[in-house]
Design a protein around this motif. Structure first.
Motif, PDB file in Angstrom:
ATOM      1  N   HIS A 167       0.812  -1.220   0.000  1.00 41.18           N
ATOM      2  CA  HIS A 167       0.000   0.000   0.000  1.00 41.18           C
ATOM      3  C   HIS A 167       0.847   1.272   0.000  1.00 41.18           C
ATOM      4  N   ASP A 170      -0.081   4.743  -1.420  1.00 41.97           N
ATOM      5  CA  ASP A 170      -1.067   5.610  -0.735  1.00 41.97           C
ATOM      6  C   ASP A 170      -0.427   6.540   0.296  1.00 41.97           C
ATOM      7  N   GLN A 173      -0.354  10.307  -0.146  1.00 41.35           N
ATOM      8  CA  GLN A 173      -1.587  10.887  -0.665  1.00 41.35           C
ATOM      9  C   GLN A 173      -2.184  11.863   0.357  1.00 41.35           C
TER      10      GLN A 173
ATOM     11  N   GLU B  55     -11.676   0.245 -20.074  1.00 41.08           N
ATOM     12  CA  GLU B  55     -12.254   0.789 -18.842  1.00 41.08           C
ATOM     13  C   GLU B  55     -13.645   0.222 -18.579  1.00 41.08           C
ATOM     14  N   GLY B 113      -4.982  -1.693 -12.567  1.00 40.97           N
ATOM     15  CA  GLY B 113      -3.804  -0.848 -12.378  1.00 40.97           C
ATOM     16  C   GLY B 113      -3.741   0.317 -13.360  1.00 40.97           C
ATOM     17  N   GLU B 114      -4.334   0.114 -14.558  1.00 43.91           N
ATOM     18  CA  GLU B 114      -4.342   1.171 -15.580  1.00 43.91           C
ATOM     19  C   GLU B 114      -5.472   2.165 -15.370  1.00 43.91           C
ATOM     20  N   SER B 116      -7.174   4.118 -13.024  1.00 50.44           N
ATOM     21  CA  SER B 116      -7.244   4.683 -11.670  1.00 50.44           C
ATOM     22  C   SER B 116      -8.575   5.385 -11.407  1.00 50.44           C
ATOM     23  N   GLN B 117      -9.157   6.000 -12.442  1.00 54.26           N
ATOM     24  CA  GLN B 117     -10.441   6.683 -12.224  1.00 54.26           C
ATOM     25  C   GLN B 117     -11.564   5.686 -11.990  1.00 54.26           C
ATOM     26  N   ILE B 119     -11.260   2.719 -10.678  1.00 60.87           N
ATOM     27  CA  ILE B 119     -11.118   2.117  -9.365  1.00 60.87           C
ATOM     28  C   ILE B 119     -11.497   3.124  -8.277  1.00 60.87           C
ATOM     29  N   GLU B 120     -11.173   4.391  -8.496  1.00 58.61           N
ATOM     30  CA  GLU B 120     -11.566   5.426  -7.518  1.00 58.61           C
ATOM     31  C   GLU B 120     -13.084   5.511  -7.390  1.00 58.61           C
ATOM     32  N   ASP B 164      -9.019  -5.983  -0.798  1.00 58.74           N
ATOM     33  CA  ASP B 164      -8.106  -5.465  -1.811  1.00 58.74           C
ATOM     34  C   ASP B 164      -7.367  -6.640  -2.475  1.00 58.74           C
TER      35      ASP B 164
END
Lengths: 194, 194
Positions: A167, A170, A173, B55, B113-114, B116-117, B119-120, B164
């Motif tokens: 992790h 993070d 961040q 995506e 991993g590619e 990020s948006q 996953i956010e 996770d």
């Protein structure tokens, strides 16, 4: 350098330099011996195999976070203060390693992946320290639990985002400190007497 | 297949097959079109770019865990029961994906991993559901918190070992269920009124 004054710690320091320079895939015992100006036999006298040397260097790196933790363990105080100080010290130590020297951190991430017994022992040590804080607090009536060992592991698991290298991305961040504080408060409320 | 009946969902299913077969590094939109027996223009009509298609397929995969969660959200009950049911459903869904089809799981780990948006957004959705459970419980006096949003995030963080994908290797280890139960109990004690 003569073999007479060669200490295990000097070998581990040289091994770390070599690992950093060549990367974990390429670094050899011969490279370490050359960096020290000794024969590879001199290295093998202290570490019987390449695997043993890699494990020892990994172990030393993992134990570096323990210096701060040992100070927390040695200090008296109420369980909530000690628990939070310990969790903060662990997070700070791991974060310093990850963000302070990302290249070396990446190297060790590879080594840790190979050394499952070393990492298991490291985690058992850490959970053991948590258990000691919990047991002391329990004896003083500062917290409640029916199973200190399982609770120690639960506290370790609950804070995994703040100490497991997976992790690390993070840890710089925005808001990470607040997230850590809120979680520590939740954990303490889960332990404190009602 | 004629373009007239080509649905986004069919494209996503074909894209998943192609990703599984060729791997995320090699899979192309042309491969997806070929698998469907259509021109690549037909695929681009629904997904304007290869990135958009990847995506969307990632989003759909992530949302698959939501089916179980939605059922929990729809059901009434005391906050402790709902919270534990939700956390268990998330753990079960993630574990099923990781252990049931490890190859596809590895593929999606690369895609996630590619994206990020994506996953956010996924995490924000999940934390939002936790916040809803917490807010409902707060209104009924079943739990205590001064900041439901921060607490929801803390509960999500506290259980990260159990949802996770970076921790997937732990999910079939002995004792993992007990560790999860102990942690859920600790979290609930942290929330419940004193």
């Amino acid at each position: 350098m003569t073999d007479g004054i060669l200490t295990p710690d000097q070998i581990l320091t040289a091994a770390q330099d070599v690992l950093r320079r060549y990367g974990p895939a390429k670094a050899t015992v011969v490279d370490v011996a050359r960096a020290l100006g000794v024969s590879h036999g001199s290295v093998y006298r202290h570490f019987p195999s390449k695997a043993a040397l890699r494990e020892a260097v990994t172990q030393r790196w993992l134990d570096e976070s323990h210096t701060l933790l040992t100070a927390v363990m040695a200090a008296d105080g109420p369980a909530d203060v000690r628990l939070r100080a310990w969790l903060s010290a662990l997070f700070a130590a791991k974060r310093k390693k990850a963000l302070g020297d990302p290249e070396l951190f990446a190297t060790y991430t590879v080594l840790v992946g190979e050394a499952s017994q070393v990492i298991e022992r490291h985690i058992a040590d850490l959970v053991g320290q948590l258990q000691q804080i919990i047991t002391t607090g329990l004896a003083k009536g500062e917290l409640v639990t029916s199973d200190p060992a399982a609770t120690a592991r639960a506290v370790f698991d609950a804070t995994i985002r703040f100490h497991d290298p997976v992790h690390a991305a993070d840890w710089d961040q925005p808001g990470i400190e607040d997230a850590f504080d809120t979680l520590c408060t939740l954990i303490w409320l889960g332990l404190s007497p009602r």
